[in-house]
Design a protein around this motif. Structure first.
Motif, PDB file in Angstrom:
ATOM      1  N   THR A 150       0.836  -1.201   0.000  1.00  0.00           N
ATOM      2  CA  THR A 150       0.000   0.000   0.000  1.00  0.00           C
ATOM      3  C   THR A 150       0.873   1.254   0.000  1.00  0.00           C
ATOM      4  O   THR A 150       0.630   2.211  -0.736  1.00  0.00           O
ATOM      5  CB  THR A 150      -0.926  -0.013   1.221  1.00  0.00           C
ATOM      6  OG1 THR A 150      -1.734  -1.182   1.153  1.00  0.00           O
ATOM      7  CG2 THR A 150      -1.820   1.215   1.249  1.00  0.00           C
ATOM      8  N   ASP A 206      -6.114  -1.316  -4.466  1.00  0.00           N
ATOM      9  CA  ASP A 206      -5.372  -2.055  -3.447  1.00  0.00           C
ATOM     10  C   ASP A 206      -6.059  -3.379  -3.105  1.00  0.00           C
ATOM     11  O   ASP A 206      -7.281  -3.452  -3.038  1.00  0.00           O
ATOM     12  CB  ASP A 206      -5.311  -1.180  -2.181  1.00  0.00           C
ATOM     13  CG  ASP A 206      -4.065  -1.459  -1.352  1.00  0.00           C
ATOM     14  OD1 ASP A 206      -3.310  -2.379  -1.693  1.00  0.00           O
ATOM     15  OD2 ASP A 206      -3.855  -0.734  -0.353  1.00  0.00           O
ATOM     16  N   ASP A 207      -5.260  -4.412  -2.897  1.00  0.00           N
ATOM     17  CA  ASP A 207      -5.758  -5.705  -2.403  1.00  0.00           C
ATOM     18  C   ASP A 207      -6.832  -6.315  -3.291  1.00  0.00           C
ATOM     19  O   ASP A 207      -7.919  -6.648  -2.828  1.00  0.00           O
ATOM     20  CB  ASP A 207      -6.319  -5.541  -0.976  1.00  0.00           C
ATOM     21  CG  ASP A 207      -5.225  -5.320   0.041  1.00  0.00           C
ATOM     22  OD1 ASP A 207      -4.166  -5.966  -0.099  1.00  0.00           O
ATOM     23  OD2 ASP A 207      -5.406  -4.494   0.950  1.00  0.00           O
TER      24      ASP A 207
END
Ligand code: ADP
Ligand code: MG
Length: 439
Positions: A150, A206-207
């Protein structure tokens, strides 16, 4: 409610932790579902946000079936706020580019320490921020939790905004993307949703492992991706694994995610961990001698987030004791962290041997991939014990068990933890095994 919380946390935290984290905090006000809590230092704030806030949310449910959002404030800021006239507060329409992009101001290239494990990813991120949309599109950064994905992804966003404050940068977690998308359908605002995501210059998602199983969201993201890609806008994605390892991810997305460059981040070595701590200590203006920094780095060997947590703990301990930070103090501060769980000197192979012997199966089967019930259970137990009794990271444990994915290890540990709540046989087995491992 505060009293309820205190009583609850008193049970849950060790006395030292309770004193350090809970007693030093105090409630400010409750407003629009927001529960404001003031804490004395930025380290406390981080610790609260990372470890305590979710507990507060849960406690509110328990207390009165209430949904609340804890907001952790610094006492110093509170003081400041009291002294400034309200008129100077920024209004929603004057949002800074940072806020609009949802970037954390700390996650810049300047604050990112490079070393073994992240060199490639860092280099790729730099290239992408030099030549967005040109060289590696998409950039796909993958690796275990707490290793800086991140941070690095947002650093690209910061760099782009530094160059051009008018650039349209957007950071979002895949879950928020999915939620936004679903809301847009419910509110019939799909048009706006599309405009919002398909007109950015840099999209940071993200993710993306959380796209798994989300059919509709994947479909939407596919079109977002195509539009951005075709207009040469940069896309950066992070994930805890490779694209083809995400369950139920559409093949066309998997292949697109591989069009650019995939780079992994792995756990930092001792030198890098020490450098990260040093940087952090300087940023927080902490007085910590080098040997104490190396000591802390040597104790926490997997994950940068835990490393930071350890530093917070040592710092809080020194404030509490009103003593300078030394190796001795650091050891004391980190003692119950380790002692509560880990057994000094115990290794994963030792656990594997003991478990294999106990269940009368071969070591190869224990570490292998056979799915027979009489093998799977001991394997899961061995993973569970490795997690609980050693300080090995999930990927490390996976490695020792014939190269399994860390999510497999996590799943096994959760499974055993669940069973332990009710299954007397397993409780019995684990008691025996732990006793045997003590010798
Ligand atoms: P991930 O997204 O991989 O789970 P994060 O980016 O959230 O990990 O990193 C966890 C914490 O560790 C953050 O506070 C981040 O700033 C810090 N961190 C991770 N890697 C580094 C690094 N190389 N240098 C400085 N800080 C780092
Ligand atoms: Mg992350």
């Amino acid at each position: 409610f505060w009293e309820f919380l205190q009583a609850k946390f008193k049970d849950e935290f060790a006395p030292v932790s309770y004193q350090t984290w809970i007693e030093s905090a105090h409630p400010i006000k409750y407003e629009n579902q927001k529960f404001f809590i003031a804490v004395p230092s930025s380290l406390h704030k981080e610790y609260w946000e990372r470890n305590i806030s979710t507990k507060v949310v849960e406690a509110a449910y328990e207390y009165g079936n209430q949904e609340i959002v804890p907001v952790i404030l610094l006492e110093a800021d509170l003081q400041k706020e009291r002294n400034t006239p309200a008129a100077t507060e920024p209004t929603a329409t004057q949002k800074s580019p940072l806020a609009a992009a949802h970037l954390n101001s700390k996650y810049t290239f300047d604050s990112f320490v490079t070393g073994s494990g992240n060199q490639m990813a860092h280099a790729a991120a730099l290239v992408v921020s030099e030549e967005p949309g040109e060289t590696y599109n998409p950039l796909f950064i993958y690796g275990g939790v707490g290793l800086g994905k991140t941070h690095l992804m947002q650093a690209i966003g910061h760099r782009m905004l530094d160059r051009n404050p008018n650039a349209n940068v957007k950071y979002i977690s895949s879950e928020s993307f999915a939620n936004d998308f679903i809301n847009s359908i419910q509110n019939r605002t799909q048009e706006e949703f599309r405009n919002e995501y398909r007109t950015v210059d840099l999209l940071l998602v993200d993710d993306i492992q959380f796209f798994a199983d989300k059919e509709g969201t994947q479909e939407e993201f596919f079109h977002t991706f195509n539009t951005l890609y075709n207009t040469k806008k940069q896309i950066v994605l992070t994930c805890d694994r490779l694209p083809n390892e995400i369950p139920k991810l559409q093949e066309r997305l998997v292949s697109r995610f591989k069009w650019g460059l995939s780079v992994d981040i792995t756990a930092p070595d001792l030198e890098t961990r020490t450098a990260i701590l040093r940087k952090k200590a300087i940023a927080e203006k902490l007085e910590i001698p080098d040997d104490a920094l190396s000591y802390i780095a040597s104790q926490i060997d997997s994950n940068v987030r835990e490393l930071e947590g350890a530093l917070v703990r040592v710092q809080a301990f020194s404030t509490m004791k009103n003593a300078d930070i030394t190796i001795g103090l650091a050891a004391e501060a980190l003692k119950d962290l380790k002692e509560s769980k880990h057994q000094a000197g115990l290794t994963i192979p030792q656990i594997q041997n003991q478990v294999a012997k106990y269940f009368k199966i071969s070591l190869d089967d224990l570490k292998g991939h056979k799915r027979n019930k009489n093998i799977v259970m001991p394997r899961q137990i061995a993973m569970y014990l490795s997690r609980e009794l050693t300080d090995s990271s999930l990927p490390k444990i996976g490695q020792e068990f014939g190269g399994k994915d860390h999510t497999t290890v996590l799943h096994s540990c959760d499974k055993i933890a669940k069973l332990l709540e009710s299954d007397l046989n397993i409780q019995h087995d684990l008691t025996n095994l732990k006793a045997a491992l003590k010798d």
